[in-house]
Design an enzyme around this catalytic site. Structure first.
Site: not given
Ligand code: PMP
Length: 376
Positions: A71, A324
């Site tokens: 993120t 998410c």
């Molecule tokens: N990009 C994609 C395609 C993801 O699947 C995710 C996690 N769901 C993220 C970004 C975010 O990653 P993080 O949990 O490390 O912030």
């Protein structure tokens, strides 16, 4: 028994990652900026992890910056590039199926006066390089495309689009969210022609709260906050040595087996698809050429959450879409061609090379059982 089929949401840390974590919490606990021995040991941990991650991506260690997760990598890449290169060029081109961390960063930039052009798939849920190339022009500062969609496993044509776009506009900055492709689909940053690329530790059997951003040598980013000189001042703050070391250890564990694991997982996907065909009204939404690690299907008329909790009670853990979005409806399946009704009953199963076929058998038999037990 528990069957974990939600690897696109997160993965269980591997033994090497836990060992690295433990080592950096108990022995190598120094601050990498300290000049004494404990500091030097901690610094070595960070640099070892950086060089393993760089090797896996096909870049130099100096091109890797550690962040708190993908993120942050996505946010830093996009806002950092726009602050550097977007003074005169106000146009940003992005796919419509990005993760919220890219989508909402773009929304914020649009609200701040940038022109954001969103490219949607065709009516069959496919992307064509020409659709992106038609939007990129001399006013375009940044082009952002994910490698593998986290909800359907769809593989976007990143390499062909980035290559063609760079040929026409060499100064264009390209960014790729490669979270769901890293260590699953073979790629190198230079073959993709990505200037910026985001990866995350917890999706590859590392630990949550750590990510990395590849930044091609010569590409300049503005930091999004200010502090000390850690990570060349681009991402200041004392490095999370334990999480970084665990990330490096996971990359080192899985980096050499991408093709073998891909083959194994492709066989598991084929097996699951065959079984799903036996369930009435079960429709697979992931295309045959999608990443085998992610399978999206719907089972009308049952709503995703009802099915998810039905399965959970029987020890099977799947997702109703992107983890998410926390149950919030995602618009992505519809963009990929699902009807609104199908989208309401979508489940996402995401595999690892270690997923036992038994888990897939149990999933299918419980889905069959759901049809007899559940009310709509
Ligand atoms: N990009 C994609 C395609 C993801 O699947 C995710 C996690 N769901 C993220 C970004 C975010 O990653 P993080 O949990 O490390 O912030």
């Amino acid at each position: 028994m528990e069957y974990y089929l939600d690897h696109a949401a997160t993965t269980k840390p591997c033994p090497a990652a836990i060992e690295a974590l433990q080592r950096c919490l108990t022995t190598h606990y120094g601050n990498p900026s300290s000049l004494h021995r404990l500091g030097v040991e901690a610094q070595r941990e960070v640099e070892q992890a950086r060089s393993w991650i760089a090797a896996a991506l096909g870049c130099t260690p100096q091109e890797i910056t550690f962040t708190s997760g993908a993120t942050e990598s996505n946010h830093l890449a996009i806002t950092g590039a726009v602050q550097t290169y977007g003074k005169r060029k106000k146009k940003l081109v992005v796919s419509a199926v990005e993760h919220a961390s890219v989508r909402n960063t773009m929304q914020h930039l649009q609200n701040s006066g940038y022109q954001v052009v969103t490219v949607t798939p065709d009516k069959n849920g496919c992307y064509h390089a020409a659709d992106f190339l038609a939007e990129v022009d001399e006013n375009t500062c940044l082009l952002s495309m994910m490698l593998v969609n986290n909800e359907t496993g769809y593989c976007l044509p990143v390499q062909s689009v980035f290559r063609a776009a760079k040929r026409r506009f060499p100064e264009l900055i390209t960014h790729c969210d490669a979270v769901q492709g890293f260590l699953k689909i073979p790629f190198q940053v230079h073959t993709l022609q990505a200037d910026l690329l985001s990866v995350s530790g917890h999706k590859i059997h590392g630990v949550k709260g750590i990510g990395a951003l590849y930044q091609k040598n010569g590409v300049h980013l503005h930091p999004t906050f200010y502090g000390g000189s850690q990570e060349r001042g681009l991402r200041p703050g004392t490095e999370s040595v334990p999480l970084i070391a665990a990330f490096g250890a996971a990359v080192q564990t899985y980096g050499g087996t991408i093709r073998e694991r891909y083959q194994l997982v492709a066989e598991k996907k084929a097996y699951l698809l065959e079984q799903l065909q036996t369930i009435p009204n079960c429709k697979v939404h992931s295309t045959a050429d999608a990443s085998p690690y992610i399978i999206s299907f719907s089972m009308q008329p049952y709503r995703s959450e009802i099915l998810l909790h039905f399965l959970e009670k029987r020890g099977i853990f799947v997702s109703s879409g992107s983890a998410c979005s926390k149950g919030k409806k995602s618009g992505v399946p519809v963009l990929f061609g699902a009807t609104e009704l199908e989208a309401d009953s979508i489940l996402r199963v995401s595999l690892s090379a270690e997923t036992p076929n038994k888990a897939l058998d149990v999933l299918v038999s419980e889905l069959q059982a759901a049809r007899e037990v559940l009310l709509y």
